[in-house]
Each structure stands twice: as structure tokens, then as C-alpha cells.
Design a protein around this motif. Structure first.
Motif, PDB file in Angstrom:
ATOM      1  N   GLU A   3      -3.440  -4.129  -1.755  1.00 38.39           N
ATOM      2  CA  GLU A   3      -3.320  -3.212  -0.607  1.00 38.39           C
ATOM      3  C   GLU A   3      -3.396  -1.757  -1.086  1.00 38.39           C
ATOM      4  O   GLU A   3      -4.102  -0.924  -0.487  1.00 38.39           O
ATOM      5  CB  GLU A   3      -1.990  -3.452   0.130  1.00 38.39           C
ATOM      6  N   ILE A  52       1.548  -7.152   3.873  1.00 36.77           N
ATOM      7  CA  ILE A  52       1.057  -6.727   5.187  1.00 36.77           C
ATOM      8  C   ILE A  52      -0.420  -7.055   5.276  1.00 36.77           C
ATOM      9  O   ILE A  52      -1.223  -6.606   4.463  1.00 36.77           O
ATOM     10  CB  ILE A  52       1.309  -5.227   5.434  1.00 36.77           C
ATOM     11  N   ALA A  94      -2.233  -1.228   5.303  1.00 37.29           N
ATOM     12  CA  ALA A  94      -1.129  -0.461   5.887  1.00 37.29           C
ATOM     13  C   ALA A  94      -0.946   0.878   5.161  1.00 37.29           C
ATOM     14  O   ALA A  94      -0.750   1.922   5.791  1.00 37.29           O
ATOM     15  CB  ALA A  94       0.154  -1.277   5.836  1.00 37.29           C
ATOM     16  N   GLN A 113      -3.246   3.517   6.276  1.00 35.04           N
ATOM     17  CA  GLN A 113      -2.874   4.100   7.571  1.00 35.04           C
ATOM     18  C   GLN A 113      -1.836   5.212   7.370  1.00 35.04           C
ATOM     19  O   GLN A 113      -1.885   6.248   8.017  1.00 35.04           O
ATOM     20  CB  GLN A 113      -2.346   3.018   8.514  1.00 35.04           C
ATOM     21  N   ALA A 158       6.499   3.927   6.805  1.00 33.84           N
ATOM     22  CA  ALA A 158       5.903   2.881   7.644  1.00 33.84           C
ATOM     23  C   ALA A 158       6.946   2.378   8.630  1.00 33.84           C
ATOM     24  O   ALA A 158       8.114   2.186   8.271  1.00 33.84           O
ATOM     25  CB  ALA A 158       5.424   1.736   6.763  1.00 33.84           C
ATOM     26  N   GLN A 199       7.988  -0.320  11.991  1.00 37.67           N
ATOM     27  CA  GLN A 199       7.677  -1.508  12.790  1.00 37.67           C
ATOM     28  C   GLN A 199       8.723  -1.655  13.886  1.00 37.67           C
ATOM     29  O   GLN A 199       9.917  -1.443  13.649  1.00 37.67           O
ATOM     30  CB  GLN A 199       7.687  -2.759  11.902  1.00 37.67           C
ATOM     31  N   PHE A 216       2.308   0.929  11.786  1.00 36.02           N
ATOM     32  CA  PHE A 216       1.029   0.436  11.259  1.00 36.02           C
ATOM     33  C   PHE A 216       0.539  -0.761  12.069  1.00 36.02           C
ATOM     34  O   PHE A 216       1.309  -1.499  12.676  1.00 36.02           O
ATOM     35  CB  PHE A 216       1.172   0.073   9.780  1.00 36.02           C
ATOM     36  N   GLY A 222      -1.028  -4.320  11.849  1.00 37.01           N
ATOM     37  CA  GLY A 222      -1.120  -5.405  10.870  1.00 37.01           C
ATOM     38  C   GLY A 222       0.083  -6.323  11.002  1.00 37.01           C
ATOM     39  O   GLY A 222       1.053  -5.980  11.674  1.00 37.01           O
ATOM     40  N   ARG A 237       3.206  -8.175   9.253  1.00 36.89           N
ATOM     41  CA  ARG A 237       4.051  -8.046   8.063  1.00 36.89           C
ATOM     42  C   ARG A 237       4.769  -9.365   7.794  1.00 36.89           C
ATOM     43  O   ARG A 237       5.332  -9.960   8.707  1.00 36.89           O
ATOM     44  CB  ARG A 237       5.076  -6.953   8.303  1.00 36.89           C
TER      45      ARG A 237
END
Ligand code: G1P
Length: 287
Positions: free
Chosen positions: A43, A135, A141, A144, A158, A160, A249, A251, A253
Motif C-alpha cells: 500500500e 485496507i 488509502a 488518499q 485516516a 472511518q 478513506f 476502501g 479495512r
């Protein structure tokens, strides 16, 4: 300045994965056919990172070996004409430039990052990725987060959205939305009680640290448990009127830091696997 360097703390003992993690790093446990740490490194590299500093500890040597060449293995695979396997192991050593630094004592994630800072330029922003979360998404991620950094030139975390009842195991932010996915963060509360949580947006282990945050880290006082937390550096930064952004983000996780999340990752990434996905789906239907 573009972000080219990432710090990945991997010194944790992995107590939640005992006995599996007794004699091997928990980061080396495989999800389908790759160790968790490889997903994290891939990543970072897909996001444009070129240099990776692992913060390791005793018993983590397998991570160094994984990202190094293994000439004997390569030679044997070549002899047996196992070209696909050969390419997959050869590629690992070329993913990025790797460096390894030891965290002398297990004193928290902030302390782990501090251990790597002598190898980061003072005026250089740096990415931090924790080793637990895989992720999966179209755009990595971390990329981003890096895009948000390019836009706002401030540190980025990040985010969520989770059900409110789950917030207490995480850092939780308060602030206001700038766009659909970007938040202007005003508060960073580490593991609050549900009733005290400023929102249902939790912080996931991906960060862009700027020199301002890095300068604050050595000043962070250890918490009650003796640990120096990255979260406390963010809190101090915000109290000093710094600007911090959060990126919700895009995606999926998988929290590979606990057994259930780890199993979910096995199943979902297994189902997506081009070679075994179909058969796994068939098998799951028989259960
Ligand atoms: C750490 C951070 C927390 C963050 C979490 C993400 O907590 O302190 O702010 O939400 O990682 O995984 P830990 O999981 O180390 O307790």
C-alpha cells in the motif's frame, strides 16, 4: 515537499495472537498467501513511498528477511523452472529501500515513531502506517491521505465511520466536514467513553506527520501506563492551534490486530483471489 518516506512500527509483541505469534512476528502471519506486513508495504509503495523505516524489536528478524533477497531460494526456484514463484520473491527486495531501527523499550506508538526520527529530515513530512490494518480499495488509502496533504499542507489522519458503540477502542475526532471525505479536525480524543466521544469517526493507523508534529513528539509526557502516544502529540498540536485534517478513506479495512478481523480478512481476500476465490466460495456454501 512530496512524501517519500514511511515509518512502520512493528515492535509490538502480538499478545492477542499467542501462541501463534510466540516464535514469529505477528506481522508475518499470512492472509491468504502474503504476510500482513506485505499488504501494508505494498500500500505504501503504491502510494509513492520509496523509503521505509521499520521500527522493530527482538524477535522480528523474519520481517527483515522477508524484504531481502534470498539467493539460495531464488536459485532453487530457477532450477525448478518455477518462474512465477521466483518473480514473486525477487520482487520483494526491490519494493522500496528498507531500513530497520530498534525500539529499545515497548513505550508506545509515539515512542516507536520517535525511535525512527533521527533518520528523517527535520523539514520532511513522513507517512506512518501501523501494521495491523489491511485496507483494500481501488486507490491506496495512504495515497488518499497524501492527496489531502498536497491540498492542505497540514498533518492528516485516516478516518472511518463506525457504529457509536465501537468508538471506545480508538482515537475519535471532532471537527467539521470540509468536503464529503475531508474533515477539519478540532479534537482528538484517545479511547473515550461512548458518551464522551465527539463523533463516530475513528482514527485508523495511517498518518501523515509534518515537522510540527514531529517537533512536539519528544515533549509528550508518558500516559498513566508509561506509554508515549502519537494521539497525545496530535492533542497537544490541536491545543496549540495547529490545523489537522482527517480523510475518510474509500476502501475496506480489515483489522488484523484481532482474531476475528484477521479471519474476516482471510475469507474476504480469499474470495477475491484470482486462483482460489471461486473454489472458496463454493466451499463456504457447503458449510
Ligand atoms: C492506536 C491509536 C488510536 C487509533 C488506533 C488505530 O491505538 O492510539 O488512536 O485509533 O491505534 O488502530 P491502539 O490500537 O494501539 O490501542
Amino acid at each position: 515537499m512530496p512524501i517519500k518516506k514511511a515509518i512502520i512500527p512493528v515492535a509490538g509483541m502480538g499478545t492477542r495472537f499467542l501462541p501463534a505469534a510466540k516464535a514469529q512476528p505477528k506481522e508475518m502471519l499470512a492472509v491468504v498467501d502474503k504476510p500482513v506486513i506485505q499488504y501494508i508495504v505494498e500500500e505504501a509503495v503504491a502510494s509513492g513511498i520509496e523509503e521505509i523505516i521499520f521500527v522493530t524489536a527482538i524477535g522480528k528478524r523474519a520481517i527483515e528477511d522477508h524484504f531481502d533477497r534470498n539467493f539460495e531460494l531464488e536459485y532453487r526456484l530457477e532450477q525448478k523452472n518455477k518462474i512465477k514463484e521466483l518473480e514473486s520473491v525477487k520482487a520483494l527486495g526491490k519494493l522500496a529501500k528498507f531500513a530497520f531501527v530498534r525500539q529499545s523499550k515497548p513505550l508506545g506508538d509515539g515512542h516507536a515513531v520517535l525511535s525512527a526520527l533521527p533518520f528523517v529530515n527535520r523539514d520532511e513530512p513522513v507517512a506512518v502506517l501501523f501494521g495491523d490494518d489491511i485496507i483494500d480499495g481501488k486507490v491506496p488509502a495512504l495515497k488518499q491521505l497524501m492527496d489531502a496533504y498536497e491540498k492542505f499542507h497540514n498533518p492528516v489522519v485516516a478516518l472511518q465511520k463506525v457504529p457509536r458503540k465501537d468508538v471506545s477502542s480508538y482515537g475519535v475526532i471532532g471537527g467539521k466536514a470540509v468536503t464529503k471525505s475531508i474533515w477539519d479536525v478540532r479534537k482528538f480524543v484517545e479511547k473515550p467513553a461512548v458518551a464522551d466521544a465527539p463523533s463516530d469517526l475513528i482514527v485508523i493507523g495511517r498518518y501523515i506527520l509534518t515537522p510540527e508534529i514531529m517537533a512536539l513528539l519528544p515533549l509528550v509526557e508518558p500516559g498513566k501506563d508509561g506509554e508515549i502516544r502519537l494521539a497525545d502529540a496530535f492533542d497537544a498540536y490541536l491545543k496549540g492551534d495547529g490545523s489537522l485534517y482527517g480523510c475518510v478513506f474509500d476502501g475496506t479495512r480489515y483489522d488484523c490486530g484481532n482474531r476475528l478481523g484477521f479471519l474476516k480478512a482471510q475469507i474476504e481476500l480469499g474470495l477475491k483471489h484470482p486462483e482460489i476465490g471461486k473454489d472458496l466460495r463454493k466451499y463456504l456454501k457447503t458449510l
